[in-house]
Design a protein around this motif. Sequence first.
Motif, PDB file in Angstrom:
ATOM      1  N   ILE A 175      53.248  32.290  73.202  1.00 32.25           N
ATOM      2  CA  ILE A 175      53.994  32.011  71.975  1.00 32.25           C
ATOM      3  C   ILE A 175      52.958  31.777  70.881  1.00 32.25           C
ATOM      4  O   ILE A 175      52.373  30.699  70.776  1.00 32.25           O
ATOM      5  CB  ILE A 175      54.900  30.775  72.121  1.00 32.25           C
ATOM      6  N   TYR A 176      52.694  32.793  70.080  1.00 30.70           N
ATOM      7  CA  TYR A 176      51.701  32.689  69.023  1.00 30.70           C
ATOM      8  C   TYR A 176      52.214  31.788  67.897  1.00 30.70           C
ATOM      9  O   TYR A 176      53.289  32.034  67.334  1.00 30.70           O
ATOM     10  CB  TYR A 176      51.410  34.066  68.423  1.00 30.70           C
ATOM     11  N   TYR A 177      51.445  30.762  67.559  1.00 33.13           N
ATOM     12  CA  TYR A 177      51.750  30.016  66.338  1.00 33.13           C
ATOM     13  C   TYR A 177      51.517  30.940  65.144  1.00 33.13           C
ATOM     14  O   TYR A 177      50.508  31.640  65.067  1.00 33.13           O
ATOM     15  CB  TYR A 177      50.851  28.792  66.203  1.00 33.13           C
ATOM     16  N   GLN A 178      52.462  30.907  64.213  1.00 29.93           N
ATOM     17  CA  GLN A 178      52.363  31.772  63.039  1.00 29.93           C
ATOM     18  C   GLN A 178      52.512  30.923  61.780  1.00 29.93           C
ATOM     19  O   GLN A 178      53.442  30.120  61.666  1.00 29.93           O
ATOM     20  CB  GLN A 178      53.449  32.853  63.085  1.00 29.93           C
ATOM     21  N   TYR A 179      51.603  31.144  60.827  1.00 31.45           N
ATOM     22  CA  TYR A 179      51.538  30.286  59.646  1.00 31.45           C
ATOM     23  C   TYR A 179      51.888  31.090  58.395  1.00 31.45           C
ATOM     24  O   TYR A 179      51.024  31.577  57.675  1.00 31.45           O
ATOM     25  CB  TYR A 179      50.139  29.669  59.548  1.00 31.45           C
ATOM     26  N   TRP A 180      53.191  31.217  58.184  1.00 32.10           N
ATOM     27  CA  TRP A 180      53.729  31.923  57.009  1.00 32.10           C
ATOM     28  C   TRP A 180      54.184  30.845  56.019  1.00 32.10           C
ATOM     29  O   TRP A 180      55.123  30.109  56.258  1.00 32.10           O
ATOM     30  CB  TRP A 180      54.901  32.814  57.428  1.00 32.10           C
ATOM     31  N   PHE A 181      53.489  30.763  54.868  1.00 37.27           N
ATOM     32  CA  PHE A 181      53.729  29.671  53.936  1.00 37.27           C
ATOM     33  C   PHE A 181      54.629  30.053  52.766  1.00 37.27           C
ATOM     34  O   PHE A 181      54.876  29.231  51.886  1.00 37.27           O
ATOM     35  CB  PHE A 181      52.398  29.147  53.396  1.00 37.27           C
ATOM     36  N   GLY A 182      55.162  31.264  52.747  1.00 37.29           N
ATOM     37  CA  GLY A 182      55.962  31.720  51.623  1.00 37.29           C
ATOM     38  C   GLY A 182      55.097  32.394  50.574  1.00 37.29           C
ATOM     39  O   GLY A 182      53.858  32.320  50.599  1.00 37.29           O
ATOM     40  N   ASN A 183      55.749  33.080  49.648  1.00 41.00           N
ATOM     41  CA  ASN A 183      55.034  33.820  48.596  1.00 41.00           C
ATOM     42  C   ASN A 183      54.031  34.811  49.184  1.00 41.00           C
ATOM     43  O   ASN A 183      52.985  35.091  48.580  1.00 41.00           O
ATOM     44  CB  ASN A 183      54.313  32.865  47.632  1.00 41.00           C
ATOM     45  N   GLY A 184      54.359  35.314  50.365  1.00 36.88           N
ATOM     46  CA  GLY A 184      53.491  36.297  51.003  1.00 36.88           C
ATOM     47  C   GLY A 184      52.220  35.728  51.582  1.00 36.88           C
ATOM     48  O   GLY A 184      51.332  36.480  52.000  1.00 36.88           O
ATOM     49  N   LYS A 185      52.101  34.398  51.633  1.00 35.07           N
ATOM     50  CA  LYS A 185      50.870  33.762  52.109  1.00 35.07           C
ATOM     51  C   LYS A 185      50.923  33.536  53.607  1.00 35.07           C
ATOM     52  O   LYS A 185      51.771  32.807  54.113  1.00 35.07           O
ATOM     53  CB  LYS A 185      50.656  32.416  51.396  1.00 35.07           C
ATOM     54  N   MET A 186      50.008  34.173  54.309  1.00 31.42           N
ATOM     55  CA  MET A 186      49.889  34.024  55.756  1.00 31.42           C
ATOM     56  C   MET A 186      48.459  33.629  56.086  1.00 31.42           C
ATOM     57  O   MET A 186      47.512  34.197  55.549  1.00 31.42           O
ATOM     58  CB  MET A 186      50.227  35.344  56.452  1.00 31.42           C
ATOM     59  N   LEU A 187      48.298  32.640  56.957  1.00 36.41           N
ATOM     60  CA  LEU A 187      46.967  32.265  57.434  1.00 36.41           C
ATOM     61  C   LEU A 187      46.875  32.517  58.937  1.00 36.41           C
ATOM     62  O   LEU A 187      47.856  32.362  59.665  1.00 36.41           O
ATOM     63  CB  LEU A 187      46.671  30.790  57.148  1.00 36.41           C
ATOM     64  N   LEU A 188      45.696  32.886  59.381  1.00 34.09           N
ATOM     65  CA  LEU A 188      45.379  33.051  60.810  1.00 34.09           C
ATOM     66  C   LEU A 188      46.245  34.114  61.488  1.00 34.09           C
ATOM     67  O   LEU A 188      46.536  34.027  62.680  1.00 34.09           O
ATOM     68  CB  LEU A 188      45.519  31.712  61.545  1.00 34.09           C
ATOM     69  N   GLY A 189      46.626  35.117  60.738  1.00 29.29           N
ATOM     70  CA  GLY A 189      47.466  36.179  61.305  1.00 29.29           C
ATOM     71  C   GLY A 189      46.682  37.280  61.997  1.00 29.29           C
ATOM     72  O   GLY A 189      47.273  38.128  62.690  1.00 29.29           O
ATOM     73  N   LEU A 190      45.367  37.277  61.835  1.00 28.73           N
ATOM     74  CA  LEU A 190      44.550  38.385  62.347  1.00 28.73           C
ATOM     75  C   LEU A 190      44.688  38.617  63.847  1.00 28.73           C
ATOM     76  O   LEU A 190      44.856  39.770  64.280  1.00 28.73           O
ATOM     77  CB  LEU A 190      43.080  38.149  61.976  1.00 28.73           C
ATOM     78  N   PRO A 191      44.626  37.568  64.709  1.00 26.54           N
ATOM     79  CA  PRO A 191      44.712  37.841  66.154  1.00 26.54           C
ATOM     80  C   PRO A 191      45.995  38.549  66.563  1.00 26.54           C
ATOM     81  O   PRO A 191      45.962  39.475  67.380  1.00 26.54           O
ATOM     82  CB  PRO A 191      44.611  36.437  66.770  1.00 26.54           C
ATOM     83  N   ALA A 192      47.130  38.127  66.011  1.00 21.51           N
ATOM     84  CA  ALA A 192      48.391  38.781  66.361  1.00 21.51           C
ATOM     85  C   ALA A 192      48.422  40.213  65.836  1.00 21.51           C
ATOM     86  O   ALA A 192      48.916  41.128  66.515  1.00 21.51           O
ATOM     87  CB  ALA A 192      49.568  37.982  65.811  1.00 21.51           C
ATOM     88  N   GLU A 193      47.898  40.422  64.645  1.00 18.28           N
ATOM     89  CA  GLU A 193      47.897  41.773  64.069  1.00 18.28           C
ATOM     90  C   GLU A 193      46.993  42.704  64.866  1.00 18.28           C
ATOM     91  O   GLU A 193      47.343  43.867  65.110  1.00 18.28           O
ATOM     92  CB  GLU A 193      47.456  41.703  62.608  1.00 18.28           C
ATOM     93  N   ARG A 194      45.844  42.189  65.294  1.00 19.51           N
ATOM     94  CA  ARG A 194      44.951  43.003  66.128  1.00 19.51           C
ATOM     95  C   ARG A 194      45.605  43.284  67.485  1.00 19.51           C
ATOM     96  O   ARG A 194      45.476  44.381  68.029  1.00 19.51           O
ATOM     97  CB  ARG A 194      43.633  42.251  66.337  1.00 19.51           C
ATOM     98  N   MET A 195      46.272  42.283  68.020  1.00 21.58           N
ATOM     99  CA  MET A 195      46.950  42.444  69.303  1.00 21.58           C
ATOM    100  C   MET A 195      48.031  43.520  69.209  1.00 21.58           C
ATOM    101  O   MET A 195      48.207  44.331  70.132  1.00 21.58           O
ATOM    102  CB  MET A 195      47.554  41.112  69.741  1.00 21.58           C
ATOM    103  N   LEU A 196      48.758  43.545  68.093  1.00 16.64           N
ATOM    104  CA  LEU A 196      49.819  44.547  67.929  1.00 16.64           C
ATOM    105  C   LEU A 196      49.264  45.962  68.037  1.00 16.64           C
ATOM    106  O   LEU A 196      49.920  46.845  68.597  1.00 16.64           O
ATOM    107  CB  LEU A 196      50.506  44.343  66.570  1.00 16.64           C
TER     108      LEU A 196
END
Length: 380
Positions: A82-103
């Motif tokens: 269960i990947y923690y995902q940090y979507w803060f609104g206004n298109g702001k995402m932090l630490l999304g790289l590992p999941a994106e690379r995994m995809l």
Amino acid sequence: MKSKKIKFLAYYLPQYHPIPENDEWWGKGFTEWTNVTKAKSLFRGHKQPNLPADLGFYDLRVPQVQIEQALLAKKNGIDGFIYYQYWFGNGKMLLGLPAERMLQNKDIDIPFCFCWANETWKGIWHGIDDPKVLIEQKYEGEEGYIRYFDYLLPFFKDDRYLKVDNKPMFHILRIEDIPNLQLFIKIFNSLAVQAGFDGIYFISTLVYNQELIIKDPNIYGHVGLDIFNKMRYGQTTIFNNNSLLQKIELKLKKLVGHTNKVGDRKRPLIFDYQKGVQNLEIKFPHEKYITCVFPNWDNSPRSGEKSMIFKNSTPAAWEKHLKKSISELRSNPENPPFVIIKSWNEWAEGNYLEPDQKYGLEWLAVVRKVKQHQLLNIQE
């Protein structure tokens, strides 16, 4: 529970690669390992730092790391991350790289889903006295929710993404914080149906009003993070509940900074993991309750004197904890057939299954052993 196969899912922290924001807040090159390696013992018998073994001080920008994590997890009975995902609104995402690379990398062969960690980041959680907001969680309404769903859709469509009855599983850390929750749920379900799914399999995490979850037909599960309080049962005070002596004890503890309130805490809260397991009574409060377990906990690397520590956590005690949870789940076949493990790799919270230098693979070996036992029971 003989008709359902229980799935073991573990939270996965992606904070093992540098990002500009962490560089600014904590110093150039900061990752979770920064806190782990600088940890110090706070009392006699307190072992710090706890350091990784087989996987080392990995960097999630390196593809092979996630491949090896997936292999290690599956070999030892973990059915998904269960990947923690940090979507803060206004298109702001932090630490999304590992999941994106995994995809993009099908060699990372393990099922997964997301937990939207919709929480404002504050410095207080890192043990500093300044509780200023580092980045604020915002909720934009319909347009923002549509943008968020559009980002998630390629993940939902991936064959590895966890689904229940053709519904992608999606955890929300603080579901009550969403100011227009029904709008959010309606938009996500509607867009999921348009994409060929039968909706979203929403799971809540931190919840104060459980009636909200019980009565909402669109929310299918609630992760029992109250396990941390249950494991502290009988250990918070010397004197009996509601007694005069207990009230005096609590006042004295507060004066010296021994309190549940992180911002006021001046010394760590210390509990005994083995005693917690021994006293642990697990009863599911409703049919959406999902059992949660944790093998260890010591967030002093991150929070210092403001930390909470479960001393005496061992693989043997972890096995007893996990077996108690499985037993209760098997007695409640109407509940979702999942065990949520907190966590796979939250090293700065002393909360992990990955091999460490003291116990090696033993934390994971417990999961494999208990998993094999419950599979045999299903086949009987």
